[in-house]
Enzyme design. Structure first.
Site, PDB file in Angstrom:
ATOM      1  CB  CYS A  60      36.060  43.442  41.934  1.00 21.17           C
ATOM      2  SG  CYS A  60      35.593  41.698  41.878  1.00 21.17           S
ATOM      3  NE  ARG A  62      27.425  41.731  41.810  1.00 18.74           N
ATOM      4  CZ  ARG A  62      26.824  41.365  40.683  1.00 18.74           C
ATOM      5  NH1 ARG A  62      25.807  42.050  40.223  1.00 18.74           N
ATOM      6  NH2 ARG A  62      27.226  40.296  40.030  1.00 18.74           N
ATOM      7  N   GLY A 191      49.399  42.389  47.342  1.00 15.59           N
ATOM      8  CA  GLY A 191      48.191  42.365  48.174  1.00 15.59           C
ATOM      9  C   GLY A 191      47.960  40.971  48.720  1.00 15.59           C
ATOM     10  N   GLY A 193      45.384  40.156  50.961  1.00 16.08           N
ATOM     11  CA  GLY A 193      44.054  40.046  51.559  1.00 16.08           C
ATOM     12  C   GLY A 193      43.365  38.766  51.112  1.00 16.08           C
ATOM     13  N   GLY A 196      44.074  38.040  47.417  1.00 11.48           N
ATOM     14  CA  GLY A 196      45.483  37.702  47.244  1.00 11.48           C
ATOM     15  C   GLY A 196      45.797  36.313  47.741  1.00 11.48           C
TER      16      GLY A 196
END
Length: 451
Positions: A60, A62, A191, A193, A196
């Site tokens: 998220c 790079r 979400g 995952g 989350g």
């Protein structure tokens, strides 16, 4: 084929990329590569004429491409054309230093956070068995994992460090109106995952006792519910997402969707947030690509935050983190030197192989000449083996000294420059140099494989 003049050029380790420090999220998300697509990207890039090995690190914060380029300038041109613009570019030692800083958490938006080390490990896992994730690149990433572990162990840089998910929760709490609190604000997490789950845990740590979690399936939500006690976690399917958004005050989004899930036309039709929130709904979108369309923030009834807004949260304790970062840089400097010595020592591998092959050819020829002078009755399996073993023993003893002087792994005081000079001397003495460089042979082979 026309001589293209690579004979004096060494292969280069290069990193090309963009990060949260140089590029806003709206540009990062355009080049983000989902983890499932990393092997495909390796294959595509290694199909380029001047790229031999490759790895992708896309998170998220790079998007970075690590390559071993047979020709530095030609390779960079090919990769940058592949990646488009908005990139940073580092070579060799600087590329190594950068990845080690990334793995140590020094380059993260949240200094010392641990998730990036797990992501670097995932690069190695995803590259296993993929043609193009070769010795140089795999060695670089494996060494980066060692650096990340060592920095966290010796500097305690992770102590008190916030993760992206915890920073997202802190940001939401900071932005709540005075009359609202995290205890009574209606929380929605979209979400379930890894990110989350962390958001949920941080909300619970803040005292949140009830929240709604939207996910494609209920299995992950049930597992989280079983793990966390005394908290009401309500599962809703993705089909109920917009209805759930309309009933929430604060919405966290962190799915792997490549397209926005929440658009302006969706939100403007929803009821306002609660009176305690000033009838204004907060969106905290920590996904890249973003789950909340950029135009949603145009609405007066909402405020949207994304990963680039987390800098406000991590500004605290800056002095302590800078001190730990200085300690980490000392470790990274040591490890970078060791890695560069290892990588440079690989230059002697072709000479070692050629010298062994040369000695083996001489041994076989001399053994055959010796056996040819003996009568049939003198030659039996025992005699033949004795002669063969004698030849091997002489060759191994003769090669022991030169081979020791072609290895530079830190086990003795000999410097790398001395090792490379020994390599050049042996090449000259035994005529091991070829007219066409190893790099040019590799490039020609790649070009000839093209249809």
């Amino acid at each position: 084929m026309q001589d293209v003049g690579y004979t004096k050029e060494n292969s280069s380790l290069v990193v090309i990329g963009l990060s949260v420090h140089t590029t806003p999220v709206e540009l990062r998300e355009k080049l983000a590569i989902p983890e499932a697509e990393w092997p495909r990207a390796i294959g595509e890039l290694c199909g380029l004429n001047h790229i031999e090995e490759e790895a992708v690190l896309s998170t998220c914060n790079r998007m970075e491409i690590y390559v071993v380029a047979l020709s530095q300038h030609r390779g960079i041109k090919e990769v940058t054309e592949w990646m488009s613009s908005y990139l940073f570019l580092l070579y060799n030692k600087d590329a190594t230093q950068h990845l080690f800083e990334v793995s140590a958490g020094l380059d993260s938006l949240v200094m010392g956070e641990g998730q990036i080390l797990a992501q670097v490990k995932q690069v190695v896992k995803a590259g296993q068995g993929v043609n193009g994730f070769g010795r140089n690149i795999s060695g670089l990433f494996k060494h980066a994992i060692t650096v990340g572990k060592r920095v966290r162990t010796e500097t305690n840089i992770s102590a008190g460090a916030v993760s992206v998910s915890s920073a997202a929760v802190e940001l939401a709490v900071m932005k709540l109106p005075d009359q609202a609190s995290h205890g009574n604000a209606r929380m929605l997490v979209i979400g379930a995952g890894k990110m989350g789950k962390l958001v949920i845990k941080h909300l619970v740590a803040k005292g949140c006792k009830k929240m709604v979690v939207v996910n494609r399936t209920e299995e992950r939500v049930s597992a989280i519910r079983d793990e966390i006690n005394d908290v009401e976690i309500i599962y809703k399917p993705l089909s109920d997402m917009l209805e759930c958004v309309g009933e929430a005050d604060v919405v966290f989004t962190n799915t792997a969707s490549e397209n926005p899930l929440i658009l302006k036309q969706h939100v403007k039709e929803l009821p306002f947030a609660s009176e305690e929130m000033g009838r204004k709904r907060l969106f905290v979108d920590i996904s890249v690509p973003r789950n909340v369309g950029s135009c949603v923030d145009d609405l007066e009834s909402v405020k949207v935050y994304n990963v680039d807004n987390l800098k406000e949260v991590v500004a605290a304790n800056k002095e302590d983190r800078l001190r730990k970062a200085m300690e980490a840089q000392v470790i990274i400097g040591e490890e970078s030197g060791q890695f560069e010595a290892w990588r440079d020592s690989l230059e002697t591998v072709p000479t070692i192989k050629k010298l062994r092959a040369y000695a083996e050819r001489l041994r076989i020829a001399e053994v055959e000449k010796c056996l040819g002078k003996m009568s049939d009755e003198d030659i039996n399996k025992k005699t033949q083996k004795a002669v063969d073993d004698l030849g091997r023993g002489i060759v191994n003893k003769m090669l022991h000294g030169p081979m020791q002087h072609l290895r530079c792994d830190g086990s003795d005081s000999r410097t790398l420059s001395e090792t490379l000079e020994n390599m050049r001397a042996l090449n000259r003495m035994f005529g091991l140099e070829t007219e066409v460089s190893v790099l040019e042979q590799k490039i020609r082979a790649k070009v000839e494989q093209k249809p």
